[in-house]
Design an enzyme around this catalytic site. Structure first.
Site, PDB file in Angstrom:
ATOM      1  N   ASP A   1     -10.390  -3.620  -5.080  1.00 44.74           N
ATOM      2  CA  ASP A   1      -9.931  -2.687  -4.481  1.00 44.74           C
ATOM      3  C   ASP A   1      -9.913  -1.527  -5.723  1.00 44.74           C
ATOM      4  O   ASP A   1      -8.979  -1.728  -6.189  1.00 44.74           O
ATOM      5  CB  ASP A   1      -8.043  -3.524  -4.624  1.00 44.74           C
ATOM      6  CG  ASP A   1      -7.113  -1.798  -3.162  1.00 44.74           C
ATOM      7  OD1 ASP A   1      -7.431  -0.890  -3.255  1.00 44.74           O
ATOM      8  OD2 ASP A   1      -5.993  -2.571  -3.405  1.00 44.74           O
TER       9      ASP A   1
ATOM     10  N   SER B   1       0.610  -0.927   0.789  1.00 42.01           N
ATOM     11  CA  SER B   1       0.366  -0.246   0.261  1.00 42.01           C
ATOM     12  C   SER B   1       0.723   1.131  -0.149  1.00 42.01           C
ATOM     13  O   SER B   1       1.367   1.515  -1.103  1.00 42.01           O
ATOM     14  CB  SER B   1      -1.248  -0.286   1.270  1.00 42.01           C
ATOM     15  OG  SER B   1      -2.136   0.786   0.759  1.00 42.01           O
TER      16      SER B   1
ATOM     17  N   HIS C   1      -8.080  -4.988  -0.610  1.00 41.39           N
ATOM     18  CA  HIS C   1      -7.274  -3.715   0.190  1.00 41.39           C
ATOM     19  C   HIS C   1      -6.505  -4.467   1.017  1.00 41.39           C
ATOM     20  O   HIS C   1      -7.624  -4.179   2.127  1.00 41.39           O
ATOM     21  CB  HIS C   1      -7.214  -2.372  -0.735  1.00 41.39           C
ATOM     22  CG  HIS C   1      -5.903  -1.738   0.057  1.00 41.39           C
ATOM     23  ND1 HIS C   1      -5.270  -1.108  -1.444  1.00 41.39           N
ATOM     24  CD2 HIS C   1      -5.115  -1.118   1.339  1.00 41.39           C
ATOM     25  CE1 HIS C   1      -4.370  -0.518  -0.815  1.00 41.39           C
ATOM     26  NE2 HIS C   1      -4.230  -0.378   0.612  1.00 41.39           N
TER      27      HIS C   1
END
Length: 324
Positions: free
Chosen positions: A260, A162, A290
């Protein structure tokens, strides 16, 4: 395709906590709530290390910790080992080396690498580009201390998820721009690559409306805390997808999740790398969300993703590999 049953159960449980969306709280409150919800770390890790130490890196922006995890090799005096530097996720405002400790141990064990887990400064207390500066400083520190740490400076990987995936890609670009340190590989797990406020891809439109952990409103909220001004999103150190040239970079594995909002950002970056002649493998794990990589042991897809990561790192870091 809908969420797989294991991923759906986790998403439903997280949605029921009252934590989401993040923007209803302050960043400090979110950190506290995340820590309260976190499953206690086991007294005995499933992935014991030969050694675990912490050191401090000091920069003009302040000091931060790194945790060095050396896996067991069975050799009495192992030769210098490959290493990966890990940047955790958390939207630049949350997360840390404790939250990712078991994941990093698992990769270190499976890939046969020393791990350096980086506790970079968080927003909004430290705004862009402090986290970028920390990531760069950690790479330089690892190379400078390679002999003391028992690692091979010619076999270093940058990795992260991320926000940490963003830092991975940005730091790889910086290493090329500054003519080193040379990297063997880069691993970005559902990275954010476009930090321009209001950025819109098909996956943001499809999966960012709420219900799948990360939504568009929270993305904008995180950017407000990370960036000093919206214009900073046009800087490639914030948005690596905007880098004018992505050639001559290390090979990459980019992992995305099917549900996501950031899925397209990772896919597009992999496409740019391949078009520039950089070997880049993009693997999208369908039916999950995610953040799924942190749920190995609960979500089988996360276990498969980690197995893939370990396999690709072993291949990229094999001693007989020719790195150009």
């Amino acid at each position: 395709m809908s969420l797989d049953p294991q991923s759906e159960a986790v998403v439903n449980a997280l949605n029921a906590t009252g934590l989401l969306p993040f923007r209803q709280h302050t960043p400090a409150t979110v950190r506290e709530k995340v820590l309260a919800l976190r499953v206690a770390r086991p007294a005995q890790s499933a992935y014991p290390m030969a050694s675990v130490t912490e050191e401090t890196i000091t920069t003009p922006d302040g000091s931060f910790r790194v945790r060095i995890l050396v896996p067991r090799t069975g050799a009495p005096k192992p030769a210098p080992m490959p290493a990966f530097i890990y940047f955790h996720g958390g939207g630049f405002f949350a997360g840390g080396i404790d939250e990712t400790d078991e994941l990093v141990r698992r990769i270190a064990t499976g890939a046969g690498c020393i791990a350096i887990n980086v506790d970079y400064h968080l927003s909004p207390e430290a705004k862009f580009p402090v986290a970028v500066n920390d990531a760069w400083a950690s790479l330089c520190w690892v190379v400078e201390n390679a002999s003391r740490l028992g690692l091979d400076p010619g076999r270093i990987v940058l990795a992260g998820d991320s926000a940490g995936g963003n830092l991975t890609l940005v730091t790889s670009l910086m290493a090329r721009e500054r003519a080193g340190p040379k990297l063997a590989f880069q691993l970005a797990i559902y990275p954010s690559t476009d930090l321009r406020p209001g950025a819109r891809t098909a996956s943001r439109q499809k999966w960012g409306q709420g219900g799948y952990i990360l939504d568009n409103g929270d993305i904008e909220w995180m950017l407000d805390h990370y960036l000093n001004s919206s214009g900073e999103g046009n800087d490639w150190r914030a948005s690596p997808i905007l880098a004018p040239d992505v050639s001559a970079l290390p090979p990459a594995l980019i992992i995305t999740a099917g549900h996501d909002p950031l899925m397209d950002e990772g896919a597009h970056y992999a496409q740019r790398l391949n078009a520039a002649g950089v070997p880049a493998e993009h693997v999208c794990f369908e039916g999950t969300f995610h953040g799924f990589i942190g749920y190995a042991g609960i979500i089988d897809t996360a276990t498969r993703a980690i197995d893939l990561i370990c396999d690709r790192l072993r291949r990229a870091l094999a001693p007989d590999q020719t790195r150009t």
